[in-house]
Design an enzyme around this catalytic site. Structure first.
Site, PDB file in Angstrom:
ATOM      1  N   ASP A   1       0.885  -1.033  -0.377  1.00 46.22           N
ATOM      2  CA  ASP A   1       0.359   0.442   0.145  1.00 46.22           C
ATOM      3  C   ASP A   1       1.440   0.652   0.328  1.00 46.22           C
ATOM      4  OD1 ASP A   1      -1.537   1.990   0.421  1.00 46.22           O
ATOM      5  OD2 ASP A   1      -2.547   1.295   2.106  1.00 46.22           O
TER       6      ASP A   1
ATOM      7  N   GLN B   1       0.948   6.342   0.757  1.00 44.59           N
ATOM      8  CA  GLN B   1       1.170   7.256   2.241  1.00 44.59           C
ATOM      9  C   GLN B   1       2.890   7.228   1.262  1.00 44.59           C
ATOM     10  OE1 GLN B   1      -0.218   9.638   3.571  1.00 44.59           O
ATOM     11  NE2 GLN B   1      -2.271   8.976   3.838  1.00 44.59           N
TER      12      GLN B   1
ATOM     13  N   CYS C   1      -9.038   6.634  10.580  1.00 49.51           N
ATOM     14  CA  CYS C   1      -9.617   4.705   9.270  1.00 49.51           C
ATOM     15  C   CYS C   1      -8.119   3.977   9.781  1.00 49.51           C
ATOM     16  CB  CYS C   1      -9.154   5.035   7.687  1.00 49.51           C
ATOM     17  SG  CYS C   1     -10.634   6.227   7.297  1.00 49.51           S
TER      18      CYS C   1
HETATM   19  N1  PLP Z   1      -3.893   2.913   2.602  1.00 49.13           N
HETATM   20  C1  PLP Z   1      -3.430   4.159   3.580  1.00 49.13           C
HETATM   21  C2  PLP Z   1      -2.140   4.168   3.719  1.00 49.13           C
HETATM   22  C3  PLP Z   1      -3.665   5.895   2.993  1.00 49.13           C
HETATM   23  O1  PLP Z   1      -4.009   6.406   4.698  1.00 49.13           O
HETATM   24  C4  PLP Z   1      -5.338   5.863   2.680  1.00 49.13           C
HETATM   25  C5  PLP Z   1      -6.230   7.250   2.579  1.00 49.13           C
HETATM   26  O2  PLP Z   1      -5.745   7.937   4.366  1.00 49.13           O
HETATM   27  C6  PLP Z   1      -5.688   4.997   1.997  1.00 49.13           C
HETATM   28  C7  PLP Z   1      -5.084   3.474   2.022  1.00 49.13           C
HETATM   29  C8  PLP Z   1      -7.100   5.177   1.173  1.00 49.13           C
HETATM   30  O3  PLP Z   1      -6.444   6.075  -0.097  1.00 49.13           O
HETATM   31  P1  PLP Z   1      -8.443   6.189  -0.897  1.00 49.13           P
HETATM   32  O4  PLP Z   1      -9.149   6.713  -0.295  1.00 49.13           O
HETATM   33  O5  PLP Z   1      -7.396   7.424  -1.628  1.00 49.13           O
HETATM   34  O6  PLP Z   1      -8.901   5.401  -1.287  1.00 49.13           O
END
Ligand code: PLP
Length: 404
Positions: free
Chosen positions: A193, A196, A362
């Site tokens: 992922d 960030q 989140c």
């Molecule tokens: N993964 C990480 C580590 C994030 O920080 C975020 C968003 O803050 C996401 C996934 C999800 O990203 P999005 O809301 O742009 O789909």
């Protein structure tokens, strides 16, 4: 770094100069990106890939050039770059496609304790569908990923490991290369992922050797509603499409539909071609600034945030002193030791023009692990300055005085 390229930074909030420190949630957009969106809709808007007419060909050319730009940025090839709606969409697509093809009852998927919900819930849903098991890498005392525990979790039932390169809550840079090496030693693929990490560090998918990488354009000065799912060609060739519709087909017959070549097999429906073009301009902008210079600048800012915060009484910094990219999480305590709710602090910062994020970010399982209702998170982008951090600290001192 060129603050003046970002018009929104001149806006006033509650009559104060805006200090924007919520970049991990989304970044602001430079003028070149705003111009690209207006240019797309006012000069060459037409649906891509299907038209022989001029505008459609121009739009197709811009969209495909943007794909090449993303590929260059990540050191991939264009057919390995799938445009999605964002990181969340990318992971959901992978969970559907990879999950349908590769995961069966009793199989295991590994994530870590510090993941964003979007790198948890799609895998939980997959595990429910397939009666598979979601395993969680624990954290050490210092909140870093417990690599020894991770090594012990990899086995013949493990189908995939999916971890964040940088924690959106703590800002910690996880040792993804090591995680990938151990997984590959057992022929297990890894999804990184990069939501960030890609905006803050030079990310090279070949060097990292990840099998998949996901990211969002809006976190790197690009538009919302656009993301990327990178996959190694060997994987994408063998995986089924996650969604059906136009664009992703070769031929549709009542008895059988055949699928398009990569990457279109994974891109059902009209893509966000204005978004991809605008994102290519964001990448060019970042390239002009230089990602290594951006990384150095942001590292200095993060260290400065920690230095200034540690000068305040009753502030707890999470994972203090660890190597971070972009973000610092902290909480404020009363003299009697009671936690001041991060929302209360956040509201008072907002009244002073300082935008930080408060809450669980989140990542509820991580926040629960920390044993607090949430944290305050200051996260930086290339346009932030030490002066912004000084304003954050001054605003925080005032907020603490009012709440203590
Ligand atoms: N993964 C990480 C580590 C994030 O920080 C975020 C968003 O803050 C996401 C996934 C999800 O990203 P999005 O809301 O742009 O789909």
């Amino acid at each position: 770094m060129r603050r003046e390229d970002f018009p929104i930074l001149n806006e006033k909030v509650h009559g104060r100069e805006l200090v924007y420190l919520d970049n991990a949630a989304t970044t602001q957009k430079p003028q070149v990106v705003l111009d690209a969106i207006v240019e797309g809709y006012s000069k060459w808007n037409a649906n891509v890939h299907r038209g022989v007419h001029h505008l459609s060909q121009v739009a197709t050319e811009k969209h495909e050039q943007a794909r090449k730009k993303v590929a260059e940025w990540l050191n991939a090839v264009a057919e390995e770059v799938i445009f999605t709606k964002g990181t969340t969409d990318s992971i959901n697509m992978l969970a559907r496609s990879f999950g349908d093809a590769m995961v069966n009852e009793g199989d295991e998927i590994i994530v870590s304790q510090l993941e964003h919900h979007s790198n948890i819930v799609p895998w939980q849903m997959l595990c429910e569908r397939k009666k598979a098991v979601l395993k969680v890498i624990p954290l050490r005392e210092d909140l870093s990923i417990d690599i020894e525990a991770y090594k012990g979790m990899l086995n013949e039932r493990t189908r995939l490991v999916s971890v964040a390169q940088v924690s959106n809550v703590l800002g910690i840079i996880n040792p993804v290369e090591e995680i990938i090496r151990y997984a590959h030693a057992k022929h297990i693929p890894v999804c990184v992922d990069g939501a960030q990490s890609v905006p803050h560090l030079a990310v090279d998918v070949k060097k990292m050797d990840c099998d998949f990488l996901v990211m969002s354009a809006h976190k790197m000065y690009g538009p919302t509603g656009l993301g990327v799912l990178y996959g190694k060609k060997e994987w994408l060739d063998q995986l089924p499409p996650a969604e059906g519709g136009g664009e992703m087909i070769e031929h549709v017959r009542w008895d059988k539909t055949t699928y398009n070549v990569l990457p279109y097999k994974f891109e059902a429906g009209t893509p966000n071609y204005i978004g991809s073009y605008a994102f290519s301009k964001a990448i060019e902008y970042v390239q002009e600034q230089g990602i290594d210079d951006i990384a150095r600048h942001e590292e200095e800012l993060v260290e400065y945030i920690e230095e200034r915060l540690s000068g305040l009484k009753h502030v707890k910094i999470y994972a203090a002193g660890q190597k971070k990219a972009g973000a610092v999480s902290f909480n404020v305590y009363r003299v009697d030791g009671g936690l001041i709710h991060p929302f209360d602090v956040g509201v008072l910062l907002d009244r002073q023009g300082v935008a930080v994020r408060t809450g669980h970010h989140c990542a509820e399982p991580l926040i629960e692990h920390l044993g607090v209702p949430g944290t305050l998170r200051a996260s930086v982008g290339l346009y932030n300055t030490k002066e912004d951090i000084d304003k954050l600290i001054a605003a925080l001192e005032r907020a603490i005085m009012m709440l203590e």
